[in-house]
Scaffold this motif. Sequence first.
Motif, PDB file in Angstrom:
ATOM      1  N   TYR A  37       1.004  -1.118  -0.310  1.00  0.00           N
ATOM      2  CA  TYR A  37       0.079   0.036   0.159  1.00  0.00           C
ATOM      3  C   TYR A  37       1.033   1.236   0.090  1.00  0.00           C
ATOM      4  CZ  TYR A  37      -3.272  -3.514   1.654  1.00  0.00           C
ATOM      5  OH  TYR A  37      -4.306  -4.599   1.684  1.00  0.00           O
ATOM      6  N   ALA A  44      -6.030   7.970   3.269  1.00  0.00           N
ATOM      7  CA  ALA A  44      -6.110   6.709   3.641  1.00  0.00           C
ATOM      8  C   ALA A  44      -5.148   6.058   2.590  1.00  0.00           C
ATOM      9  CB  ALA A  44      -7.517   6.171   3.499  1.00  0.00           C
ATOM     10  N   LEU A  47      -4.138   0.540  -2.227  1.00  0.00           N
ATOM     11  CA  LEU A  47      -3.718  -0.672  -2.671  1.00  0.00           C
ATOM     12  C   LEU A  47      -2.814  -0.454  -3.975  1.00  0.00           C
ATOM     13  CD1 LEU A  47      -3.705  -3.869  -2.237  1.00  0.00           C
ATOM     14  CD2 LEU A  47      -5.585  -3.711  -3.637  1.00  0.00           C
ATOM     15  N   TYR A  88       3.455   0.762   2.844  1.00  0.00           N
ATOM     16  CA  TYR A  88       3.284  -0.659   3.565  1.00  0.00           C
ATOM     17  C   TYR A  88       3.395  -1.877   3.052  1.00  0.00           C
ATOM     18  CZ  TYR A  88       2.435   2.906   7.176  1.00  0.00           C
ATOM     19  OH  TYR A  88       2.761   4.301   8.003  1.00  0.00           O
ATOM     20  N   PHE A  99       0.817  -5.869   9.501  1.00  0.00           N
ATOM     21  CA  PHE A  99       1.420  -4.656   8.604  1.00  0.00           C
ATOM     22  C   PHE A  99       2.897  -4.725   8.798  1.00  0.00           C
ATOM     23  CE2 PHE A  99      -2.005  -2.747   6.401  1.00  0.00           C
ATOM     24  CZ  PHE A  99      -3.224  -3.007   7.027  1.00  0.00           C
TER      25      PHE A  99
ATOM     26  N   ASN B  35     -13.519  -4.619   7.281  1.00  0.00           N
ATOM     27  CA  ASN B  35     -12.330  -4.405   8.429  1.00  0.00           C
ATOM     28  C   ASN B  35     -12.362  -2.967   9.000  1.00  0.00           C
ATOM     29  OD1 ASN B  35      -9.921  -6.935   7.412  1.00  0.00           O
ATOM     30  ND2 ASN B  35     -11.485  -6.370   5.942  1.00  0.00           N
ATOM     31  N   ILE B  37      -9.414  -0.839  10.634  1.00  0.00           N
ATOM     32  CA  ILE B  37      -7.721  -0.727  10.781  1.00  0.00           C
ATOM     33  C   ILE B  37      -7.591   0.902  11.530  1.00  0.00           C
ATOM     34  CG2 ILE B  37      -5.876  -0.301   9.378  1.00  0.00           C
ATOM     35  CD1 ILE B  37      -6.855  -2.320   7.438  1.00  0.00           C
ATOM     36  N   GLN B  39      -4.804   3.659  13.168  1.00  0.00           N
ATOM     37  CA  GLN B  39      -3.205   4.179  13.032  1.00  0.00           C
ATOM     38  C   GLN B  39      -3.143   5.438  13.922  1.00  0.00           C
ATOM     39  OE1 GLN B  39      -2.623   6.201   8.873  1.00  0.00           O
ATOM     40  NE2 GLN B  39      -0.309   5.394   8.969  1.00  0.00           N
ATOM     41  N   GLY B  44       2.176   3.551  12.491  1.00  0.00           N
ATOM     42  CA  GLY B  44       1.705   2.712  11.446  1.00  0.00           C
ATOM     43  C   GLY B  44       0.405   1.963  11.478  1.00  0.00           C
ATOM     44  N   LEU B  45      -0.002   1.116  10.701  1.00  0.00           N
ATOM     45  CA  LEU B  45      -1.258   0.639  10.544  1.00  0.00           C
ATOM     46  C   LEU B  45      -1.205  -0.690  11.458  1.00  0.00           C
ATOM     47  CD1 LEU B  45      -1.279   0.793   6.961  1.00  0.00           C
ATOM     48  CD2 LEU B  45      -2.668   2.387   8.453  1.00  0.00           C
ATOM     49  N   TRP B  47      -4.120  -3.623  12.499  1.00  0.00           N
ATOM     50  CA  TRP B  47      -5.629  -4.300  11.994  1.00  0.00           C
ATOM     51  C   TRP B  47      -6.205  -4.586  13.175  1.00  0.00           C
ATOM     52  CZ3 TRP B  47      -6.748  -9.711  12.905  1.00  0.00           C
ATOM     53  CH2 TRP B  47      -8.049 -10.182  12.300  1.00  0.00           C
ATOM     54  N   TYR B  50     -12.088  -8.122  11.539  1.00  0.00           N
ATOM     55  CA  TYR B  50     -13.025  -8.182  10.297  1.00  0.00           C
ATOM     56  C   TYR B  50     -14.324  -8.894  10.691  1.00  0.00           C
ATOM     57  CZ  TYR B  50     -11.346 -12.712   8.527  1.00  0.00           C
ATOM     58  OH  TYR B  50     -10.857 -13.867   8.607  1.00  0.00           O
ATOM     59  N   PHE B  94      -9.803   3.596  10.330  1.00  0.00           N
ATOM     60  CA  PHE B  94     -10.276   3.384   8.946  1.00  0.00           C
ATOM     61  C   PHE B  94     -11.279   2.181   8.754  1.00  0.00           C
ATOM     62  CE2 PHE B  94      -7.501   6.265   6.870  1.00  0.00           C
ATOM     63  CZ  PHE B  94      -6.246   6.050   7.612  1.00  0.00           C
ATOM     64  N   VAL B 106      -6.643  -5.227   0.853  1.00  0.00           N
ATOM     65  CA  VAL B 106      -7.832  -4.274   0.996  1.00  0.00           C
ATOM     66  C   VAL B 106      -7.802  -3.323  -0.026  1.00  0.00           C
ATOM     67  CG1 VAL B 106      -8.267  -2.090   2.431  1.00  0.00           C
ATOM     68  CG2 VAL B 106      -7.170  -4.207   3.493  1.00  0.00           C
ATOM     69  N   ASP B 107      -9.112  -3.357  -0.913  1.00  0.00           N
ATOM     70  CA  ASP B 107      -9.351  -2.522  -2.020  1.00  0.00           C
ATOM     71  C   ASP B 107      -9.857  -1.394  -1.765  1.00  0.00           C
ATOM     72  OD1 ASP B 107     -11.515  -4.607  -3.892  1.00  0.00           O
ATOM     73  OD2 ASP B 107     -11.487  -3.618  -1.812  1.00  0.00           O
ATOM     74  N   TRP B 109     -11.010   1.913   0.905  1.00  0.00           N
ATOM     75  CA  TRP B 109     -10.720   2.375   2.333  1.00  0.00           C
ATOM     76  C   TRP B 109     -11.651   3.725   2.528  1.00  0.00           C
ATOM     77  CZ3 TRP B 109      -6.121   1.245   5.449  1.00  0.00           C
ATOM     78  CH2 TRP B 109      -5.489   0.380   4.893  1.00  0.00           C
ATOM     79  N   GLY B 110     -11.861   3.610   3.626  1.00  0.00           N
ATOM     80  CA  GLY B 110     -12.903   5.175   4.025  1.00  0.00           C
ATOM     81  C   GLY B 110     -11.940   6.119   4.111  1.00  0.00           C
ATOM     82  N   GLN B 111     -11.968   7.323   4.305  1.00  0.00           N
ATOM     83  CA  GLN B 111     -11.324   8.411   4.468  1.00  0.00           C
ATOM     84  C   GLN B 111     -10.576   8.462   5.943  1.00  0.00           C
ATOM     85  OE1 GLN B 111     -13.742  11.749   3.797  1.00  0.00           O
ATOM     86  NE2 GLN B 111     -14.356  12.070   6.035  1.00  0.00           N
TER      87      GLN B 111
END
Lengths: 107, 119
Positions: A37, A44, A47, A88, A99, B35, B37, B39, B44-45, B47, B50, B94, B106-107, B109-111
């Motif tokens: 990503y 955000a 991908l 990432y 991640f 899911n 996620i 930050q 970093g991110l 998880w 889900y 997110f 993850v294709d 994402w919300g803002q």
Amino acid sequence: EIVLTQSPGTLSLSPGERATLSCRASQSVSSSYLAWYQQKPGQAPRLLIYGASSRATGIPDRFSGSGSGTDFTLTISRLEPEDFAVYYCQQYNSSPLTFGGGTKVEI
Amino acid sequence: QVQLQESGPGLVKPSETLSLICTVSGGSISGYYWNWIRQPPGKGLEWIGYIYYSGTTNYNPSLKSRVTISVDTSKNHFSLKLTSVTAADTAVYFCVRAGYDRGVGVDSWGQGTLVTVSS
């Protein structure tokens, strides 16, 4: 838990140069379940690569992914100004999904 | 094109429950993994967990005792509840869509929404 270690932490390059980012897993990850990503400040993540080497919809072909087992690589063949961001890797092979800590590509 | 939008309080007091809803538009809940996620600022991110559209859930063990994710297919939304929050839960949250069983990450994402835990 599979720990993903990304290196380097920061990569300082110029537009037009090649970027090579590494993601190393503490256990073997099926190539089908490794993604990359890109995240820009205040946005955000997006991908780029899934299945270790498949580009997501709309991703330019200067982005490529490779690797298997525990070692994966994201390559940006020629950096464009908009490519300076944090990258990432993520594994979704086993739970918990994890991640890497990220690689910042800066000018 | 599917769109996701998080909603909920931006400020939660310590020891209380963080509650967020993700509204999905432009696509169906069916067939995907939904899911959360997070930050933390400057980090970093992570998880959180889900829910599959069928209702099956999977949580990060580090948060499992405090997390509940649920889905309402009739309203095309899913939600997150995180109990007994502390300052360490301050983060951008997110909501995201993934197609893990098809090898896709993850294709969508919300803002993201910033939730601050503070008294």
